[in-house]
Structure formats: structure tokens, C-alpha cells
Design a protein around this motif. Sequence first.
Motif, PDB file in Angstrom:
ATOM      1  N   ARG A 249       0.804  -1.219   0.000  1.00  0.00           N
ATOM      2  CA  ARG A 249       0.000   0.000   0.000  1.00  0.00           C
ATOM      3  C   ARG A 249       0.837   1.269   0.000  1.00  0.00           C
ATOM      4  NH1 ARG A 249      -2.525  -2.114   4.376  1.00  0.00           N
ATOM      5  NH2 ARG A 249      -2.061  -3.908   3.088  1.00  0.00           N
ATOM      6  N   GLU A 250       0.339   2.274  -0.711  1.00  0.00           N
ATOM      7  CA  GLU A 250       0.958   3.605  -0.698  1.00  0.00           C
ATOM      8  C   GLU A 250      -0.169   4.617  -0.610  1.00  0.00           C
ATOM      9  OE1 GLU A 250       3.585   3.938  -4.108  1.00  0.00           O
ATOM     10  OE2 GLU A 250       4.661   2.114  -3.520  1.00  0.00           O
ATOM     11  N   MET A 251       0.006   5.626   0.243  1.00  0.00           N
ATOM     12  CA  MET A 251      -0.986   6.693   0.370  1.00  0.00           C
ATOM     13  C   MET A 251      -0.313   8.000  -0.027  1.00  0.00           C
ATOM     14  SD  MET A 251      -1.132   4.383   3.102  1.00  0.00           S
ATOM     15  CE  MET A 251      -0.905   5.086   4.711  1.00  0.00           C
ATOM     16  N   SER A 252      -0.980   8.771  -0.903  1.00  0.00           N
ATOM     17  CA  SER A 252      -0.390  10.021  -1.382  1.00  0.00           C
ATOM     18  C   SER A 252      -1.485  11.052  -1.625  1.00  0.00           C
ATOM     19  CB  SER A 252       0.385   9.756  -2.671  1.00  0.00           C
ATOM     20  OG  SER A 252      -0.481   9.199  -3.629  1.00  0.00           O
ATOM     21  N   ASN A 253      -1.085  12.246  -2.076  1.00  0.00           N
ATOM     22  CA  ASN A 253      -2.029  13.347  -2.348  1.00  0.00           C
ATOM     23  C   ASN A 253      -2.895  13.674  -1.142  1.00  0.00           C
ATOM     24  OD1 ASN A 253      -1.171  13.461  -5.031  1.00  0.00           O
ATOM     25  ND2 ASN A 253      -2.639  11.885  -5.630  1.00  0.00           N
ATOM     26  N   PHE A 254      -2.294  13.684   0.039  1.00  0.00           N
ATOM     27  CA  PHE A 254      -3.066  14.027   1.243  1.00  0.00           C
ATOM     28  C   PHE A 254      -3.457  15.500   1.206  1.00  0.00           C
ATOM     29  CE2 PHE A 254      -0.686  10.384   3.004  1.00  0.00           C
ATOM     30  CZ  PHE A 254      -1.645   9.777   3.798  1.00  0.00           C
ATOM     31  N   SER A 255      -4.711  15.805   1.466  1.00  0.00           N
ATOM     32  CA  SER A 255      -5.080  17.203   1.685  1.00  0.00           C
ATOM     33  C   SER A 255      -4.698  17.537   3.133  1.00  0.00           C
ATOM     34  CB  SER A 255      -6.581  17.411   1.441  1.00  0.00           C
ATOM     35  OG  SER A 255      -7.354  16.616   2.315  1.00  0.00           O
ATOM     36  N   ASN A 256      -4.550  18.824   3.439  1.00  0.00           N
ATOM     37  CA  ASN A 256      -4.120  19.209   4.795  1.00  0.00           C
ATOM     38  C   ASN A 256      -5.096  18.760   5.876  1.00  0.00           C
ATOM     39  OD1 ASN A 256      -1.843  20.402   3.845  1.00  0.00           O
ATOM     40  ND2 ASN A 256      -2.677  22.494   3.878  1.00  0.00           N
ATOM     41  N   ASP A 257      -6.371  18.689   5.492  1.00  0.00           N
ATOM     42  CA  ASP A 257      -7.391  18.315   6.479  1.00  0.00           C
ATOM     43  C   ASP A 257      -7.681  16.809   6.483  1.00  0.00           C
ATOM     44  OD1 ASP A 257      -8.534  18.234   3.952  1.00  0.00           O
ATOM     45  OD2 ASP A 257     -10.442  19.101   4.580  1.00  0.00           O
ATOM     46  N   ALA A 258      -6.847  16.022   5.798  1.00  0.00           N
ATOM     47  CA  ALA A 258      -7.139  14.586   5.700  1.00  0.00           C
ATOM     48  C   ALA A 258      -7.020  13.872   7.050  1.00  0.00           C
ATOM     49  CB  ALA A 258      -6.205  13.927   4.682  1.00  0.00           C
ATOM     50  N   VAL A 259      -8.004  13.034   7.324  1.00  0.00           N
ATOM     51  CA  VAL A 259      -7.945  12.114   8.462  1.00  0.00           C
ATOM     52  C   VAL A 259      -8.246  10.739   7.883  1.00  0.00           C
ATOM     53  CG1 VAL A 259      -8.930  11.435  10.692  1.00  0.00           C
ATOM     54  CG2 VAL A 259      -8.764  13.861  10.109  1.00  0.00           C
ATOM     55  N   LEU A 260      -7.266   9.846   7.991  1.00  0.00           N
ATOM     56  CA  LEU A 260      -7.416   8.521   7.398  1.00  0.00           C
ATOM     57  C   LEU A 260      -7.592   7.503   8.523  1.00  0.00           C
ATOM     58  CD1 LEU A 260      -7.357   7.348   4.548  1.00  0.00           C
ATOM     59  CD2 LEU A 260      -4.937   6.848   4.880  1.00  0.00           C
ATOM     60  N   MET A 261      -8.811   6.975   8.611  1.00  0.00           N
ATOM     61  CA  MET A 261      -9.116   6.034   9.690  1.00  0.00           C
ATOM     62  C   MET A 261      -8.968   4.609   9.167  1.00  0.00           C
ATOM     63  SD  MET A 261     -12.632   5.566  11.845  1.00  0.00           S
ATOM     64  CE  MET A 261     -13.547   4.888  10.464  1.00  0.00           C
ATOM     65  N   VAL A 262      -8.301   3.781   9.961  1.00  0.00           N
ATOM     66  CA  VAL A 262      -8.067   2.395   9.543  1.00  0.00           C
ATOM     67  C   VAL A 262      -8.627   1.432  10.582  1.00  0.00           C
ATOM     68  CG1 VAL A 262      -6.321   0.714   8.822  1.00  0.00           C
ATOM     69  CG2 VAL A 262      -5.947   3.148   8.374  1.00  0.00           C
ATOM     70  N   LEU A 263      -9.497   0.540  10.143  1.00  0.00           N
ATOM     71  CA  LEU A 263     -10.045  -0.517  10.994  1.00  0.00           C
ATOM     72  C   LEU A 263      -9.262  -1.775  10.630  1.00  0.00           C
ATOM     73  CD1 LEU A 263     -13.806   0.243  10.272  1.00  0.00           C
ATOM     74  CD2 LEU A 263     -12.326   1.292  11.989  1.00  0.00           C
ATOM     75  N   ALA A 264      -8.644  -2.395  11.624  1.00  0.00           N
ATOM     76  CA  ALA A 264      -7.728  -3.496  11.317  1.00  0.00           C
ATOM     77  C   ALA A 264      -8.132  -4.785  12.015  1.00  0.00           C
ATOM     78  CB  ALA A 264      -6.304  -3.090  11.707  1.00  0.00           C
ATOM     79  N   SER A 265      -7.776  -5.895  11.385  1.00  0.00           N
ATOM     80  CA  SER A 265      -8.187  -7.215  11.870  1.00  0.00           C
ATOM     81  C   SER A 265      -7.317  -7.755  12.997  1.00  0.00           C
ATOM     82  CB  SER A 265      -8.174  -8.218  10.705  1.00  0.00           C
ATOM     83  OG  SER A 265      -6.854  -8.350  10.183  1.00  0.00           O
ATOM     84  N   ASP A 266      -6.136  -7.135  13.211  1.00  0.00           N
ATOM     85  CA  ASP A 266      -5.216  -7.670  14.212  1.00  0.00           C
ATOM     86  C   ASP A 266      -4.493  -6.578  14.982  1.00  0.00           C
ATOM     87  OD1 ASP A 266      -5.006 -10.596  14.406  1.00  0.00           O
ATOM     88  OD2 ASP A 266      -4.606 -10.495  12.250  1.00  0.00           O
ATOM     89  N   ASP A 267      -3.839  -6.978  16.070  1.00  0.00           N
ATOM     90  CA  ASP A 267      -2.975  -6.082  16.845  1.00  0.00           C
ATOM     91  C   ASP A 267      -1.809  -5.632  15.967  1.00  0.00           C
ATOM     92  OD1 ASP A 267      -4.533  -6.629  19.043  1.00  0.00           O
ATOM     93  OD2 ASP A 267      -3.149  -8.102  19.902  1.00  0.00           O
ATOM     94  N   TYR A 268      -1.128  -4.597  16.417  1.00  0.00           N
ATOM     95  CA  TYR A 268       0.081  -4.135  15.727  1.00  0.00           C
ATOM     96  C   TYR A 268       1.148  -5.213  15.839  1.00  0.00           C
ATOM     97  CZ  TYR A 268       4.198  -1.285  14.700  1.00  0.00           C
ATOM     98  OH  TYR A 268       5.346  -0.778  14.158  1.00  0.00           O
ATOM     99  N   GLU A 269       1.697  -5.632  14.708  1.00  0.00           N
ATOM    100  CA  GLU A 269       2.684  -6.718  14.696  1.00  0.00           C
ATOM    101  C   GLU A 269       3.735  -6.411  13.627  1.00  0.00           C
ATOM    102  OE1 GLU A 269       5.025  -8.876  15.107  1.00  0.00           O
ATOM    103  OE2 GLU A 269       3.582  -9.985  16.341  1.00  0.00           O
ATOM    104  N   PRO A 270       4.898  -5.853  14.033  1.00  0.00           N
ATOM    105  CA  PRO A 270       5.934  -5.505  13.063  1.00  0.00           C
ATOM    106  C   PRO A 270       6.309  -6.656  12.120  1.00  0.00           C
ATOM    107  CG  PRO A 270       6.505  -4.629  15.210  1.00  0.00           C
ATOM    108  CD  PRO A 270       5.278  -5.490  15.409  1.00  0.00           C
ATOM    109  N   LYS A 271       6.201  -7.905  12.595  1.00  0.00           N
ATOM    110  CA  LYS A 271       6.582  -9.051  11.752  1.00  0.00           C
ATOM    111  C   LYS A 271       5.618  -9.276  10.594  1.00  0.00           C
ATOM    112  CE  LYS A 271       8.179 -11.786  15.523  1.00  0.00           C
ATOM    113  NZ  LYS A 271       7.799 -13.017  16.187  1.00  0.00           N
ATOM    114  N   ASP A 272       4.450  -8.637  10.657  1.00  0.00           N
ATOM    115  CA  ASP A 272       3.482  -8.795   9.572  1.00  0.00           C
ATOM    116  C   ASP A 272       3.810  -7.892   8.378  1.00  0.00           C
ATOM    117  OD1 ASP A 272       0.879 -10.084   8.813  1.00  0.00           O
ATOM    118  OD2 ASP A 272       0.318  -7.981   8.541  1.00  0.00           O
ATOM    119  N   TYR A 273       4.748  -6.937   8.594  1.00  0.00           N
ATOM    120  CA  TYR A 273       5.079  -5.974   7.539  1.00  0.00           C
ATOM    121  C   TYR A 273       6.143  -6.517   6.593  1.00  0.00           C
ATOM    122  CZ  TYR A 273       2.829  -2.091  10.118  1.00  0.00           C
ATOM    123  OH  TYR A 273       1.937  -1.271  10.750  1.00  0.00           O
TER     124      TYR A 273
END
Length: 145
Positions: free
Chosen positions: A97-121
Motif C-alpha cells: 500500500r501507498e498513500m499520497s495526495n493528502f489534503s491538509n485536512d485529511a484524516v485517514l481512519m483504519v479498521l484493522a483485523s489484528d494487533d500491531y505486529e511488526p513481523k506482519d510488515y
Amino acid sequence: NNIPKLIDIETHRTEQSGSLSVIQSNTHLNFPIRRVYYIHSIEDDKARGFHGHKKLQQCIVATSGHVTLSLEGYGKTYSFELDAPNKGVLVPAGYWREMSNFSNDAVLMVLASDDYEPKDYIHDKQEFYAFDANRTNVEKVGYLA
Ligand code: T46
């Protein structure tokens, strides 16, 4: 289903007093929500992401402002313009995934299936391509077993 999908988020409009949008795991997602995070206070439109997830599934919504989300996986690339709080993208496991062209007022909410896990990256693009070419790796990860 392994294809990213744009969803129309159920929105209840009350004349003059605004709108309420709702995402419910059972009705709108194919995973229970385990973690919520949001990206905000973007000052100079620096792109973010540049990684893949092996197992994590997500639903991504620009609750305010605008952002372009591009996803790559299974040999295909997809691009989504998130510019309204009633639009969401379901991101299956195994996409870069790549996210770009953010407007200054952008709020990007992410609903995720798991806990934060660096090994998943997967941070290295070549490593991601190797992973993408051999999907059986997903079954071999094993660290969340
Ligand atoms: C994704 C895209 C859409 C945590 O400590 N806990 C967390 O749950 C998350 C998500 C991040 N962090 C830390 C790790 C970094 O030090 O927050 C910092 C920024 O994270 P990152 O550089 O990964 O942010 P993005 O915008 O590149 O990616 C994030 C998510 O990490 C990723 O899962 O899909 O948003």
C-alpha cells in the motif's frame, strides 16, 4: 475474496443536524475489528505506507479530506480516491500500500483485523514481489498461530 473493494458506508442523514456513518464487522467487513488507528495532521503531503502486510486485513476510510490509496497484489494494481466519509476500501491480506495526495485536512481512519505486529510488515519491494509470486507463504508464516 482477495480483491480490494470500494464500499459505500451506510450513512444516516438528519436534515440540518448532520450525518452519521456506520461500519459494523458483521454486516460490512469480513473480519472482526481488533484495532483502530488514524493518520492525521498531515502538513506537507508526504506519501506514506510503502509496505505490504502478510495477514492483516483492513478497512480504510478518509473521514475528512482527501487521499489517494494505491494497492498492489496478486500481480495487479488498484488506485482509489478517498474523498468522502461515506467511502471505504476493504484491503485484503497481502497487498502493498501507498498513500499520497493528502489534503491538509485529511484524516485517514483504519479498521484493522489484528494487533500491531511488526513481523506482519514487508518493507522491501523485492521481498514483496517474491511473497506475491508465492502465495503459499501466507500459510507458512505461523507466528500468529
Ligand atoms: C497501513 C497504513 C494504511 C504503532 O506503534 N502502532 C500501530 O498500530 C501502527 C499502525 C503504527 N505504529 C507506529 C509505527 C511507526 O513508528 O507508528 C509509526 C508510524 O507507522 P507507519 O510508518 O507504519 O505508518 P504508515 O502510514 O506508513 O502505515 C500505516 C500502518 O502502519 C499500516 O498498517 O496499512 O497505515
